[in-house]
Design an enzyme around this catalytic site. Structure first.
Site, mmCIF file in Angstrom:
data_model
loop_
_atom_site.group_PDB
_atom_site.id
_atom_site.type_symbol
_atom_site.label_atom_id
_atom_site.label_comp_id
_atom_site.label_asym_id
_atom_site.label_seq_id
_atom_site.Cartn_x
_atom_site.Cartn_y
_atom_site.Cartn_z
ATOM 1 N N SER A 159 0.833 -1.212 0.000
ATOM 2 C CA SER A 159 0.000 0.000 0.000
ATOM 3 C C SER A 159 0.870 1.265 0.000
ATOM 4 C CB SER A 159 -0.990 0.008 1.163
ATOM 5 O OG SER A 159 -0.333 0.235 2.384
ATOM 6 N N ASN A 160 2.028 1.221 0.665
ATOM 7 C CA ASN A 160 2.935 2.376 0.612
ATOM 8 C C ASN A 160 3.487 2.560 -0.798
ATOM 9 O OD1 ASN A 160 3.593 3.903 3.237
ATOM 10 N ND2 ASN A 160 3.460 1.762 3.907
ATOM 11 N N ILE A 194 15.978 -7.521 7.130
ATOM 12 C CA ILE A 194 16.941 -6.552 7.639
ATOM 13 C C ILE A 194 18.166 -6.540 6.728
ATOM 14 C CG2 ILE A 194 18.412 -5.945 9.600
ATOM 15 C CD1 ILE A 194 16.250 -7.352 11.372
ATOM 16 N N LEU A 195 18.478 -5.367 6.188
ATOM 17 C CA LEU A 195 19.623 -5.272 5.270
ATOM 18 C C LEU A 195 20.929 -5.242 6.065
ATOM 19 C CD1 LEU A 195 18.165 -2.647 2.758
ATOM 20 C CD2 LEU A 195 18.468 -5.119 2.362
ATOM 21 N N ASN A 232 13.427 4.236 5.256
ATOM 22 C CA ASN A 232 12.468 3.197 5.654
ATOM 23 C C ASN A 232 11.254 3.841 6.304
ATOM 24 O OD1 ASN A 232 11.464 0.557 6.294
ATOM 25 N ND2 ASN A 232 12.226 0.813 8.398
ATOM 26 N N HIS A 234 8.416 3.157 9.219
ATOM 27 C CA HIS A 234 8.201 2.278 10.383
ATOM 28 C C HIS A 234 6.919 2.690 11.110
ATOM 29 C CE1 HIS A 234 9.363 -0.568 13.452
ATOM 30 N NE2 HIS A 234 9.022 0.339 14.353
HETATM 31 C C1 GAR Z 1 3.597 -0.797 6.958
HETATM 32 O O1 GAR Z 1 2.807 -0.522 8.076
HETATM 33 C C2 GAR Z 1 5.059 -0.502 7.267
HETATM 34 O O2 GAR Z 1 5.250 0.590 8.125
HETATM 35 C C3 GAR Z 1 5.473 -1.781 7.940
HETATM 36 O O3 GAR Z 1 4.836 -2.796 7.200
HETATM 37 C C4 GAR Z 1 3.625 -2.293 6.646
HETATM 38 C C5 GAR Z 1 3.650 -2.568 5.156
HETATM 39 O O4 GAR Z 1 2.463 -2.185 4.530
HETATM 40 N N1 GAR Z 1 6.896 -1.925 7.916
HETATM 41 C C6 GAR Z 1 7.591 -2.468 8.898
HETATM 42 O O5 GAR Z 1 7.079 -2.901 9.901
HETATM 43 C C7 GAR Z 1 9.074 -2.528 8.649
HETATM 44 N N2 GAR Z 1 9.740 -3.044 9.778
HETATM 45 P P1 GAR Z 1 2.378 -2.051 2.949
HETATM 46 O O6 GAR Z 1 3.025 -3.298 2.353
HETATM 47 O O7 GAR Z 1 0.906 -2.010 2.669
HETATM 48 O O8 GAR Z 1 3.097 -0.792 2.520
#
Ligand code: GAR
Length: 192
Positions: free
Chosen positions: A19-20, A95-96, A110, A112
């Site tokens: 979604s991001n 984790i890279l 990133n 978070h």
């Molecule tokens: C998001 O909430 C992002 O912040 C989180 O995973 C989700 C991905 O959503 N990321 C982490 O937790 C990274 N450690 P998306 O695939 O719909 O963008």
């Protein structure tokens, strides 16, 4: 997609829903957007998010995950073929390594789902609810060798109501992520 001088090239790593990524694609298509998404890579070839890239004619690669070092080696080979300014992790759940960060040599951001430095790692919403926090939020930060610890570029908070559960909070926070990630990228790129 139109290109013009000064427009920066970014790559995006995802792991799943995307979604991001979808929100960043939408932003990159706006007139005079400061960034162009040159490619998308996923550590999961089945990631739904890859479909958004295909639909928008953005080069995308699903690398079958064997282990971290294989993924990093294969993705670096691809990244090196593009003239990139930035890599953005958008729901990328691996984790890279320091080795990857050094070899890639360009900045990495990133997103978070918490108000860092609070709640690094996983299950951020559950931890915020269990601790009876009044607020949570989202953070865009630079990636360094320590998990969720790089310089914060942008953060926004949201109130946790008594009725919130993990699902409703995730929805609230995602909305904020979609709002601040493009803003943070533009802020970061403007200062490069
Ligand atoms: C998001 O909430 C992002 O912040 C989180 O995973 C989700 C991905 O959503 N990321 C982490 O937790 C990274 N450690 P998306 O695939 O719909 O963008």
């Amino acid at each position: 997609m139109e290109n013009y001088p000064g427009r920066k090239n970014i790559a995006i790593f995802i792991s799943g829903r995307g979604s991001n990524l979808k929100s960043l694609i939408r932003n990159s298509k706006q007139k005079n957007s400061l960034f162009k998404i040159s490619l998308v890579i996923s550590n999961n070839p089945e990631a739904v998010g890859l479909k958004y890239a295909t639909k928008s004619k953005i080069k995308n690669y699903g690398i079958k995950y064997i282990n971290n070092s294989y993924f990093e080696k294969e993705s670096l080979k691809i990244l090196k073929k593009y003239d990139l300014d930035l890599l953005c992790l958008a729901g990328f759940m691996k984790i890279l390594s320091g080795n990857f960060i050094k070899n890639f040599s360009k900045p990495i951001l990133n997103v978070h789902p918490s108000l860092l430095p609070k709640y690094k790692g996983l299950n951020t919403h559950l931890r915020a609810i269990k601790n009876k926090d009044k607020f949570t939020g989202a953070t865009i930060h630079k990636v360094n060798e320590k998990l969720d610890s790089g310089k914060i570029i942008l953060q926004k908070k949201v109130r946790i109501s008594k009725k919130d559960d993990v699902k409703s909070l995730e929805k609230k926070v995602l909305k904020i992520e979609h709002e601040i990630y493009p803003k943070a990228i533009i802020k970061f790129l403007s200062n490069l």
